[in-house]
Design a protein around this motif. Structure first.
Motif, PDB file in Angstrom:
ATOM      1  N   GLU A 259      -3.607  -0.165  14.784  1.00 34.91           N
ATOM      2  CA  GLU A 259      -3.554  -1.231  13.779  1.00 34.91           C
ATOM      3  C   GLU A 259      -2.409  -1.042  12.788  1.00 34.91           C
ATOM      4  O   GLU A 259      -1.857  -2.014  12.269  1.00 34.91           O
ATOM      5  CB  GLU A 259      -4.879  -1.282  13.010  1.00 34.91           C
ATOM      6  N   SER A 260      -2.053   0.199  12.514  1.00 41.31           N
ATOM      7  CA  SER A 260      -1.014   0.458  11.513  1.00 41.31           C
ATOM      8  C   SER A 260       0.363  -0.014  11.962  1.00 41.31           C
ATOM      9  O   SER A 260       1.281  -0.088  11.143  1.00 41.31           O
ATOM     10  CB  SER A 260      -0.966   1.953  11.174  1.00 41.31           C
ATOM     11  N   GLY A 265      -2.961  -4.099  10.227  1.00 38.58           N
ATOM     12  CA  GLY A 265      -3.012  -2.896   9.415  1.00 38.58           C
ATOM     13  C   GLY A 265      -2.566  -3.173   7.994  1.00 38.58           C
ATOM     14  O   GLY A 265      -3.166  -2.682   7.027  1.00 38.58           O
ATOM     15  N   ASN A 269      -6.131  -3.514   6.324  1.00 43.62           N
ATOM     16  CA  ASN A 269      -6.367  -2.125   5.912  1.00 43.62           C
ATOM     17  C   ASN A 269      -5.483  -1.688   4.751  1.00 43.62           C
ATOM     18  O   ASN A 269      -5.669  -0.588   4.213  1.00 43.62           O
ATOM     19  CB  ASN A 269      -6.130  -1.181   7.092  1.00 43.62           C
ATOM     20  N   ALA A 272       0.071   0.652   6.776  1.00 44.89           N
ATOM     21  CA  ALA A 272       0.906   0.284   7.922  1.00 44.89           C
ATOM     22  C   ALA A 272       2.158   1.138   7.969  1.00 44.89           C
ATOM     23  O   ALA A 272       2.485   1.840   6.998  1.00 44.89           O
ATOM     24  CB  ALA A 272       1.293  -1.197   7.843  1.00 44.89           C
TER      25      ALA A 272
END
Length: 361
Positions: A259-260, A265, A269, A272
């Motif tokens: 995801e990063s 991301g 989140n 990244a």
């Protein structure tokens, strides 16, 4: 029979060799252009074969059969000639429409080469083939985006000036890191492959979630009446203030989630690496109606990704990764010209061509 011999040759052959026998011998030779006849070329070296192969590939034709009787060392010639094919494509990437090659020496001692061409180069599509027409990089991108729910999107490329490398590089702008798009082997379809361990359906759902997150950020960040430059800077400021760099990329790369590397991301989140920053900024600018592409290259010698956006008619560069945490100190790479990217190296010509192809006025 004699009447079929070109006039400029017939009279000479008849006079020099005594009439009918010479004319018959002439007709038994393999002359280029005769229907149903195999073209043959006598060669004395691999370089002569290479020249003829390059000529044939340039023209989108099958090479003639090669008479190797004049070649000193004939053992291993098919493999050597296949390496010549790879060398030709390496030196001339635009020839990648010649996607496969085979070379064999027959019982008659002739080397026969077969080149497989993408149908868009030769027009030799299978009977009944149906595909969405692609006449530019812009239409290629549109077809890919519209067909992301399919594993294979049949296409019919109608523009001979499009190159395989350019089309595949342009397709990197599609899929947000969750769907990898590229031409299939013979250029008759775009293949769509999910990334990050997701299924096709899960990847599409993730892209939809990214779109929703970007819309939310846009609504909360951009105020009515802002100019394009003001919108871009507001969205850039949001990313650089709220998204941290995932340093596991350096310390524990095996622990860093996929995801990063994506906009998910960055927007979900708040964590990244450069790919996530760049794709998130591209998605946010799309919400503002601002044309934007991601740019891949190197910064400080490391692989890197950033953005190029058209602001008030001018293409400018943005590197949100490089400017993270600098909102209070002054940005270095927010809406700058290429000369300001003193630590960056990239194919600026390609970026310019792609941006104009996708967003020309």
């Amino acid at each position: 029979m004699i009447s079929s011999v070109p006039e400029e040759f017939a009279s000479v052959l008849w006079w020099r060799a005594g009439g009918f026998a010479a004319a018959v011998q002439y007709l038994e030779m393999d002359w280029p252009g005769d229907d149903g006849r195999e073209q043959r070329v006598s060669v004395t070296s691999l370089s002569e074969i290479q020249d003829e192969l390059a000529r044939a590939i340039e023209a989108g034709e099958q090479p003639p059969a090669f008479d190797l009787s004049g070649v000193p060392e004939q053992e291993g010639v098919p493999l050597a000639v296949k390496n010549l094919y790879y060398s030709i494509l390496s030196n001339n990437p635009r020839y990648k429409y010649a996607y496969d090659f085979n070379a064999e020496v027959g019982p008659d001692g002739l080397l026969r080469c077969t080149v497989s061409y993408m149908p868009y180069r030769t027009g030799d599509y299978p009977d009944g083939f149906c595909g969405v027409e692609v006449d530019s990089l812009r239409s290629l991108i549109k077809v890919a985006r519209d067909g992301l729910g399919q594993e294979n999107i049949p296409i019919r490329i109608t523009n001979l000036s499009l190159t395989v490398d350019d089309m595949n590089k342009a397709l990197q702008q599609v899929g947000g890191g969750y769907l990898f798009c590229q031409l299939n082997r013979d250029g008759t379809a775009i293949t769509v492959v999910p990334q990050g361990g997701l299924t096709l359906g899960e990847a599409r759902a993730r892209l939809a979630e990214i779109d929703e997150l970007a819309e939310q950020v846009f609504q909360e960040t951009v105020a009515a009446g802002m100019s394009q430059a003001e919108q871009a800077e507001a969205l850039y400021t949001y990313l650089t203030q709220n998204v941290d760099y995932d340093f596991r990329y350096y310390s524990h790369p095996g622990e860093m989630p996929y995801e990063s590397t994506t906009a998910y991301g960055a927007l979900h989140n708040n964590l990244a690496i450069c790919g996530g920053y760049a794709q998130a900024f591209q998605t946010l600018l799309e919400k503002a109606g601002i044309p934007c592409i991601t740019v891949s290259g190197k910064a400080g010698g490391e692989n890197h990704m950033w953005n190029m956006a058209r602001i008030d008619g001018r293409w400018l560069y943005y590197d949100p990764t490089g400017d993270r945490g600098r909102a209070d100190y002054g940005f270095l790479y927010c809406g700058v010209k290429g000369e300001a990217l003193d630590r960056h190296t990239w194919d600026a010509d390609w970026s310019n061509r792609l941006s104009e192809a996708l967003f020309s006025l």
